[in-house]
Write a protein that holds these residues in place. Structure first.
Motif, mmCIF file in Angstrom:
data_model
loop_
_atom_site.group_PDB
_atom_site.id
_atom_site.type_symbol
_atom_site.label_atom_id
_atom_site.label_comp_id
_atom_site.label_asym_id
_atom_site.label_seq_id
_atom_site.Cartn_x
_atom_site.Cartn_y
_atom_site.Cartn_z
ATOM 1 N N PRO A 111 114.405 24.027 7.608
ATOM 2 C CA PRO A 111 114.321 22.937 6.622
ATOM 3 C C PRO A 111 112.953 22.854 5.957
ATOM 4 C CG PRO A 111 114.514 22.060 8.857
ATOM 5 C CD PRO A 111 114.807 23.521 8.940
ATOM 6 N N LEU A 112 111.893 23.164 6.705
ATOM 7 C CA LEU A 112 110.551 23.086 6.117
ATOM 8 C C LEU A 112 110.377 24.097 4.993
ATOM 9 C CD1 LEU A 112 108.284 22.559 9.255
ATOM 10 C CD2 LEU A 112 108.626 20.954 7.383
ATOM 11 N N TYR A 147 120.335 21.578 17.292
ATOM 12 C CA TYR A 147 119.469 21.098 16.215
ATOM 13 C C TYR A 147 118.053 20.767 16.672
ATOM 14 C CZ TYR A 147 123.739 20.852 13.460
ATOM 15 O OH TYR A 147 124.888 21.163 12.798
ATOM 16 N N SER A 148 117.826 20.722 17.952
ATOM 17 C CA SER A 148 116.468 20.377 18.402
ATOM 18 C C SER A 148 115.717 21.618 18.874
ATOM 19 C CB SER A 148 116.534 19.333 19.516
ATOM 20 O OG SER A 148 117.198 19.874 20.637
ATOM 21 N N VAL A 149 116.057 22.780 18.297
ATOM 22 C CA VAL A 149 115.361 24.018 18.655
ATOM 23 C C VAL A 149 114.054 24.100 17.863
ATOM 24 C CG1 VAL A 149 115.494 26.535 18.624
ATOM 25 C CG2 VAL A 149 117.505 25.187 19.187
ATOM 26 N N TYR A 150 112.947 24.235 18.569
ATOM 27 C CA TYR A 150 111.644 24.214 17.901
ATOM 28 C C TYR A 150 111.556 25.262 16.793
ATOM 29 C CZ TYR A 150 106.601 24.134 17.232
ATOM 30 O OH TYR A 150 105.356 24.033 16.680
ATOM 31 N N THR A 197 106.235 26.882 12.653
ATOM 32 C CA THR A 197 106.521 25.507 12.247
ATOM 33 C C THR A 197 105.273 24.824 11.708
ATOM 34 O OG1 THR A 197 108.323 25.284 13.812
ATOM 35 C CG2 THR A 197 107.298 23.252 13.052
ATOM 36 N N GLU A 198 104.145 25.029 12.385
ATOM 37 C CA GLU A 198 102.905 24.405 11.914
ATOM 38 C C GLU A 198 102.511 24.970 10.557
ATOM 39 O OE1 GLU A 198 100.731 23.387 16.165
ATOM 40 O OE2 GLU A 198 100.460 25.362 15.247
ATOM 41 N N LEU A 237 113.773 26.658 15.016
ATOM 42 C CA LEU A 237 114.640 26.436 13.853
ATOM 43 C C LEU A 237 114.048 25.434 12.869
ATOM 44 C CD1 LEU A 237 118.339 26.307 15.075
ATOM 45 C CD2 LEU A 237 117.341 27.855 13.405
ATOM 46 N N SER A 238 113.088 24.648 13.310
ATOM 47 C CA SER A 238 112.553 23.613 12.426
ATOM 48 C C SER A 238 111.862 24.214 11.199
ATOM 49 C CB SER A 238 111.581 22.710 13.187
ATOM 50 O OG SER A 238 110.529 23.486 13.716
#
Lengths: 438, 186
Positions: free
Chosen positions: A66-67, A57-60, A246-247, A62-63
């Motif tokens: 949810p975004l 769950y802390s894979v950059y 992600t950004e 993959l974030s």
């Protein structure tokens, strides 16, 4: 038994569990754990579980999932789907079948800021179905248009299944998004052409609407500015290398949240509803990701997927046949499974096979991207094929007076366009890859 | 339909269910706020990088931590509203009671795995606390992120056990089965 044999047995167990109503995450966890224990023992497995959830769950990368899902919720609550539909209708609503084409165009536009097909189908259904009905479009055409159009939500980037593919196949998300763009546009044009043909053959299904003046058109277009802005910043930023995905997704999420807030969509329970919607969709994906992780660690240890790929490579069949068998398996699975489960189940097995065979002389990097787009297109079809077509289910629950059978009947025309597009991408990989050459 | 889109739960709850409902929703909102916080943090970092040539220190590791927190806090809610989709193609003609038995078995398995993950993650937490492991730049202790993971999987165990009870009531003929499960998918 050898590791490879255990791998095959556990894969069989996994399929049996799936048929017995076990959720795919649990099925993968159980089959993976049993296999792991048999081949390596209990202690290594317990050790693995100590950090498994955190590590997964802390894979950059993959974030972004949810975004993007939260962004889609905000976009829905911000009324952006309505603005898109109105603008499309102002421009082409006076054509025969034009309003239905506008719905497809609006789905494509919404797909450009939303990574989910169900959300796209649902929000466009709420906006377009009543309008299409009041303008004399046949109901079965309307429901089929929105169900099929909804698939543009994942075909046009951002796309959650593509992110999952990128993670599983260790590919670059930005490149995959870029490659998905032209096939996504072709998909939208294909659906519009289907509507055009239906409108010619059966004019009673799709009448022509009112013509708008250019002043009205531009005014409607101006209302879609948040979509254009978000799309330009998010996708442009990712392509241009200005931001990480992600950004870019963060910018998109905050912007759509502001739009939704300004339009009043977050009042009262609005914000909580957005969060619940994103939570349910995200939770499902990440539960499967955890299960898939357990199973794939086991598979990798048995080397079953590597051996299988080597075996397929040594087979005396043409590579294109192998590809068509894989596509066929996806189409069959798509009838009973959802797209993300399918990808997580099959990519660890199919990807090494594809990378091992020679397909039209593509380089390994090109092949990996191209297969990702192809897999996306094929699993997306599962959303509109009977008996379990999620998009059709959703639209049917909104238009209860239209028999689902009628919707499925009209969806078939759109399915034909999907299959043609898949053949196009199989034989002309450049359709997907050309966007990477700039 | 709207409940599927917004994944709102229309059920009225009493007793234990009410507590679980409240907890799952609280966890979900907490995860949502963590995610929105993460998005705003990324925005600050981008502005800092573009305008002042000074990105936020450790933005990468913050995203990792926030993502793990948000996602794990969302898991119990997903199970609570039954959004985990299953293949029901092969069991459409079997009896509701038979399906409830299968569902109960599935629920029990998920409860078991959730318990294992919660307990093992707790051990992982204790280990990490002991070794003083922390993130590279901001030196956030890694074990902190394990706290919501352990809590979420514990709540998931409770949600599954409650679901198991519901299935038992169907099996014993005391409750009507709910309608066909329709999940939320991306």
């Amino acid at each position: 038994m050898t590791g490879v044999e255990w791998g095959a047995v556990m894969f069989g167990l996994l399929l049996v569990l799936l048929a017995l109503r076990v959720h795919i995450a649990i099925a993968m966890m159980l089959a993976g754990s049993i296999g792991y224990i048999v081949v390596y023992g209990v202690d290594p497995l317990l050790n693995y579980f100590k950090n498994a959830a955190y590590a997964r769950y802390s894979v950059y990368d993959l974030s972004v999932v949810p975004l993007f899902l939260l962004m889609g919720q905000f976009a829905t609550h911000g009324g952006l789907s309505r603005a898109l539909f109105r603008a499309g209708n102002a421009f082409i609503g006076h054509w025969r079948g034009g309003m239905a084409m506008a719905a497809v165009g609006a789905c494509a536009g919404f797909g450009a800021i939303c990574g989910s097909s169900l959300a796209t189908a649902a929000t466009m259904g709420q906006v377009a179905l009543p309008e299409l009905k009041s303008h004399g479009y046949s109901q079965r055409l309307s429901t089929a248009v929105v169900a099929a159009g909804g698939t543009l939500g994942i075909l046009i980037p951002p796309s959650v299944p593509l992110v999952i593919y990128a993670i599983l196949a260790e590919q670059n998300i930005a490149k995959l998004f870029m490659a998905a763009f032209i096939p996504g546009i072709i998909a939208a044009i294909g659906y519009m052409m289907v509507i055009g043909i239906i409108a010619r053959v059966r004019p009673s299904d799709a009448p022509a609407g009112d013509r708008y003046t250019w002043a009205q058109r531009l005014r409607c277009l101006a209302e879609t500015w948040p979509v254009l802005l978000i799309f330009t910043v998010v996708i442009g930023g990712i392509y241009g290398g200005f931001f990480t995905p992600t950004e870019a997704a963060s910018i998109g999420t905050v912007t759509t949240a502001l739009v939704a807030w300004k339009s009043g969509g977050l009042r009262g329970k609005g914000l909580a509803e957005c969060i619940y919607g994103a939570a349910a969709a995200t939770g499902m994906i990440f539960m499967i990701l955890l299960g898939a992780d357990v199973f794939n660690v086991f598979l990798a240890l048995t080397r079953m997927n590597i051996e299988l790929a080597a075996w397929v490579k040594a087979l005396d069949v043409s590579p294109i046949m192998v590809l068509f068998v894989i596509i066929f398996i996806y189409l069959v699975l798509g009838c009973i499974m959802d797209s993300l489960s399918m990808l997580m189940l099959t990519i660890p097995i199919f990807f090494p096979i594809i990378m091992g065979i020679d397909l039209m002389g593509l380089s390994p990097e090109d092949k990996a991207i191209w297969f990702g787009i192809l897999a996306l297109m094929v699993v997306e079809i599962g959303l509109i094929t009977p008996p379990v077509g999620m998009n059709v289910f959703i639209i049917s629950s909104m238009a209860k007076d239209v028999p689902m059978k009628e919707t499925f009947r009209y969806v078939m025309f759109f399915l034909a366009s999907d299959l043609l597009r898949i053949l196009l991408i199989v034989f002309v990989p450049a359709v997907a890859l050309i966007a990477l050459k700039f | 339909m709207a409940e599927l889109l917004s994944a709102e739960d229309p059920r009225q709850h009493t007793g234990v269910a009410r507590i679980l409902n409240g907890l799952c929703k609280t966890f979900a909102v907490g995860g949502g706020l963590a995610l929105i916080g993460m998005a705003i943090m990324s925005l600050v970092s981008i502005v800092g990088r573009a305008v002042f040539d000074a990105p936020l220190l450790g933005d990468y590791e913050l995203v990792q931590a926030f993502c793990a927190v948000a996602v794990s806090l969302w898991l119990p809610y997903t199970q609570w509203i039954g959004a985990n989709v299953i293949v029901d193609f092969f069991t459409t003609r079997t009896s509701a009671r038979f399906n409830a038995v299968l569902d109960a078995a599935s629920m029990l398995m998920l409860a078991g795995f959730s318990a294992v993950i919660a307990l093992r993650s707790w051990t992982g937490l204790v280990d990490l606390k002991g070794s003083g492991d922390s993130s590279m730049l901001l030196e956030i202790p890694t074990w902190i992120v394990y706290v919501p993971i352990v809590a979420s999987f514990m709540l998931l165990v409770a949600v599954c056990l409650y679901g198991l009870l519901e299935k038992f009531q169907i099996i014993r003929g005391r409750a009507r089965p709910a309608g066909p499960s329709q999940g939320v998918q991306a």
